[in-house]
Design a protein around this motif. Sequence first.
Motif, short mmCIF file in Angstrom:
data_model
loop_
_atom_site.label_atom_id
_atom_site.label_comp_id
_atom_site.label_asym_id
_atom_site.label_seq_id
_atom_site.Cartn_x
_atom_site.Cartn_y
_atom_site.Cartn_z
N ALA A 67 39.84 0.27 14.44
CA ALA A 67 40.69 -0.65 13.68
C ALA A 67 42.15 -0.47 14.06
O ALA A 67 42.90 -1.44 14.21
N ARG A 68 42.58 0.79 14.21
CA ARG A 68 43.98 1.03 14.63
C ARG A 68 44.21 0.51 16.04
O ARG A 68 45.27 -0.08 16.33
N LEU A 69 43.25 0.70 16.91
CA LEU A 69 43.39 0.19 18.28
C LEU A 69 43.49 -1.33 18.29
O LEU A 69 44.29 -1.90 19.02
N ALA A 70 42.70 -1.98 17.46
CA ALA A 70 42.72 -3.45 17.40
C ALA A 70 44.08 -3.95 16.92
O ALA A 70 44.52 -5.04 17.33
N GLY A 71 44.73 -3.16 16.09
CA GLY A 71 46.03 -3.58 15.56
C GLY A 71 47.15 -3.49 16.56
O GLY A 71 48.19 -4.13 16.38
N THR A 72 46.96 -2.72 17.63
CA THR A 72 48.04 -2.54 18.60
C THR A 72 47.70 -3.07 19.99
O THR A 72 48.60 -3.26 20.81
#
Length: 238
Positions: A67-72
């Motif tokens: 989820a963090r990767l998808a945000g950046t």
Amino acid sequence: MILYPAMDLMGGRVVRLRQGRFDDATAYAADPAEALAEFAAAGAEWAHVVDLDGARAGEPVQHDLIARLAGTAKLKLQVGGGFRTRDQVARMLDFGVARVVIGSLTVKQPNLVRAFFEEFGAERITLSLDVRIEGGMPLVVASGWTEKSALSLWEAAALYPEARHILLTDVGRDGMLAGPNFALLEEAVKRLPAAQIQASGGVSSLDDLRRLGTAGTIVGKAIWDGRFTLAEALDACA
């Protein structure tokens, strides 16, 4: 043809498995976020990211990281590994993942998977059909390739006439750099014309990419091991 550079995650690290075996993994030094940034810088528009821990556990393990990767990330993510419920799929889509990959549920809980299509739409769900060739027949396997279903590839695909994206893996080729199963992929393109087939497993050369006639392809080990660069692969797929 769309190229999906693959990034498999185990314990927050980038790894590649040999024929799906968790005891035969090669770890790479790349940071996941930096790897996605490099994919985007090379020109990739998509990446295929798998939570291997989640796939093995049958439940989310690294979904917070993804989820963090998808945000950046500056490219679209297709994500698999450990999805078992409606809320898990919805959460990942809400965090900005473009598509969620559904694997074992396709043969274990088809009614639930059909509900995913109805709620989220065919563009947000990728069916992952992993097959093992036995007696010339592609039989679907599940649960990290440890369980053989009673369904052939064609029977499993027929359960989902609404499917737009099907990721097809011959598990005997995965991680082996032995070339894709071209005959199977060509048959799938002919027999499943409504679906966009993504080839997975075995790509070892740029010639393999040029020969493929699928809508997309997943490439992992060949890029990570330096057989060719991502930029070269993208050019071969253009």
